[in-house]
Enzyme design. Structure first.
Site, PDB file in Angstrom:
ATOM      1  N   TYR A 178      28.491 123.294  35.525  1.00 48.41           N
ATOM      2  CA  TYR A 178      29.307 123.604  35.999  1.00 48.41           C
ATOM      3  C   TYR A 178      28.977 125.317  36.820  1.00 48.41           C
ATOM      4  O   TYR A 178      28.178 125.868  36.316  1.00 48.41           O
ATOM      5  CB  TYR A 178      30.710 124.455  35.170  1.00 48.41           C
ATOM      6  CG  TYR A 178      30.351 125.520  34.425  1.00 48.41           C
ATOM      7  CD1 TYR A 178      30.246 127.098  34.362  1.00 48.41           C
ATOM      8  CD2 TYR A 178      29.596 125.231  32.914  1.00 48.41           C
ATOM      9  CE1 TYR A 178      30.093 128.139  33.402  1.00 48.41           C
ATOM     10  CE2 TYR A 178      29.071 126.164  31.582  1.00 48.41           C
ATOM     11  CZ  TYR A 178      29.794 127.102  32.549  1.00 48.41           C
ATOM     12  OH  TYR A 178      29.158 128.265  31.402  1.00 48.41           O
ATOM     13  N   CYS A 179      29.225 125.832  37.290  1.00 44.81           N
ATOM     14  CA  CYS A 179      28.789 126.756  38.630  1.00 44.81           C
ATOM     15  C   CYS A 179      30.381 127.935  38.772  1.00 44.81           C
ATOM     16  O   CYS A 179      31.404 126.861  38.653  1.00 44.81           O
ATOM     17  CB  CYS A 179      28.040 126.695  39.486  1.00 44.81           C
ATOM     18  SG  CYS A 179      28.260 125.430  40.996  1.00 44.81           S
ATOM     19  N   THR A 180      30.594 128.530  39.971  1.00 47.73           N
ATOM     20  CA  THR A 180      31.916 129.356  40.500  1.00 47.73           C
ATOM     21  C   THR A 180      32.367 128.764  40.919  1.00 47.73           C
ATOM     22  O   THR A 180      33.555 128.369  40.817  1.00 47.73           O
ATOM     23  CB  THR A 180      31.294 130.414  41.108  1.00 47.73           C
ATOM     24  OG1 THR A 180      30.197 131.555  40.369  1.00 47.73           O
ATOM     25  CG2 THR A 180      32.262 131.219  41.519  1.00 47.73           C
ATOM     26  N   CYS A 185      26.346 123.382  41.697  1.00 47.24           N
ATOM     27  CA  CYS A 185      26.198 121.811  40.823  1.00 47.24           C
ATOM     28  C   CYS A 185      25.244 121.051  41.532  1.00 47.24           C
ATOM     29  O   CYS A 185      25.414 120.106  40.820  1.00 47.24           O
ATOM     30  CB  CYS A 185      27.032 122.416  39.923  1.00 47.24           C
ATOM     31  SG  CYS A 185      27.433 123.152  38.363  1.00 47.24           S
ATOM     32  N   ILE A 207      34.323 126.964  38.385  1.00 49.65           N
ATOM     33  CA  ILE A 207      35.464 127.077  37.253  1.00 49.65           C
ATOM     34  C   ILE A 207      36.396 127.754  38.338  1.00 49.65           C
ATOM     35  O   ILE A 207      37.654 128.022  37.704  1.00 49.65           O
ATOM     36  CB  ILE A 207      35.198 128.929  37.043  1.00 49.65           C
ATOM     37  CG1 ILE A 207      33.134 127.993  36.687  1.00 49.65           C
ATOM     38  CG2 ILE A 207      35.384 129.135  36.365  1.00 49.65           C
ATOM     39  CD1 ILE A 207      32.199 129.550  36.373  1.00 49.65           C
TER      40      ILE A 207
END
Length: 319
Positions: A178-180, A185, A207
């Site tokens: 996962y990433c912002t 990703c 996220i």
């Protein structure tokens, strides 16, 4: 206070011919709308965060939707009390995210399975799953999914080598990442598939989307989400707020980020206002006594005041 502004976070992997010319025109369009923000353009697509009034951001989304290349772009929308940026930048880059790969990954051809927030939450609870944070270390330190692995890296481009060095821990597991907002990703999960990982999933929309899902409500997220604008931190978990950040200097719970006062260091670290003052806004003694310490200059401290603070600090650290 009224929430008269909005922040838009988005990306789109799509071929853009003559990206440099597009970037110049897009900058002019954004300025005409009165937006502030930061947008990266590459031949492989676009990635941006912009802020403005509700009217300005609506106009921008309409502008993007009217371009066939970006008609399917998903915008993550946050309300804000003011502009999150001071200026408007649109810059051309060779690639949107840098994994420093000899053979780059095209997410339009190879990427991990998309998981919506509910699917991602359920997968995290499976004991045969490992969750790898695809962000920088300082982003993780402010907030992360419960039980997620923190790669020992300072930047995203170091991630592939870290995975190779630790591959045996994960090869037989289901790997989630996962990433912002999701853009990192897309490429990273594709690289994991290419490296031979059998079951790779990514949090679709990142996220930012997970925190707004009405069913999941940010569950299993601890801390806050780091964002690359003036807000710095954004809450995600709507059910409970667990502070995971730790003050750089004394290890106490903290969610306040500063940059080291030494411009040649510029380390991002969590620090209370009290400790920022006590340590002259710098991460180490070398940075505290640096001739260009920004904290000292910003607070117009005399040499005598600096020496007095350093003496008090030395005495305190020795006790």
């Amino acid at each position: 206070m009224t929430q008269d502004y909005r922040v838009l976070l988005y990306y789109q992997y799509v071929p853009i011919e003559d990206g440099e010319t597009f970037a110049q025109k897009h900058l002019a369009d954004c300025k005409e709308l009165g937006l502030k923000g930061r947008i990266l353009v590459a031949d492989e697509g676009i990635n941006g965060t912009v802020s403005g009034t509700i009217e300005q951001t609506n106009a921008y989304m309409e502008l993007m939707k009217n371009d066939p290349r970006f008609s399917s772009t998903i915008f993550k929308i946050d309300e804000a009390e003011q502009n999150a940026f001071k200026k408007m930048h649109v810059r051309y880059r060779p690639e949107l995210v840098n994994l420093s790969l000899e053979d780059d990954v095209n997410p339009l051809e190879l990427t991990g399975a998309y998981l919506d927030p509910k699917e991602f939450r359920e997968a995290m609870l499976d004991e045969n799953t490992v969750v790898i944070d695809a962000r920088n270390d300082y982003e993780f330190d402010l907030g992360h999914f419960r039980g997620a692995i923190r790669p020992e890296i300072r930047s995203f481009r170091e991630l592939p080598q870290w995975i190779r060095d630790n591959k045996e821990q994960f090869m037989e597991k289901r790997v989630l990442t996962y990433c912002t907002g999701g853009i990192r990703c897309e490429k990273f999960s594709g690289w994991l598939v290419r490296e031979g990982f059998k079951d790779v999933g990514q949090l679709h929309g990142g996220i930012a989307t997970y925190g707004k899902d009405p069913e999941v409500q940010g569950d299993l997220w601890d801390g806050q989400m780091y964002v690359f604008d003036s807000r710095i931190a954004v809450p995600i978990n709507q059910k409970e707020h667990v502070i995971v950040g730790r003050d750089w200097f004394d290890g106490s719970p903290c969610e306040r980020y500063i940059n080291c006062g030494n411009p040649e260091c510029n380390r991002q670290m969590l620090a209370s206002e009290e400790n920022e003052a006590k340590y002259l806004g710098a991460c180490s003694h070398e940075c505290r006594v640096h001739p260009n310490n920004r904290y000292i200059k910003a607070h117009q401290l005399s040499n005598q005041e600096v020496q007095e603070r350093l003496a008090l600090l030395e005495k305190d650290l020795a006790s």
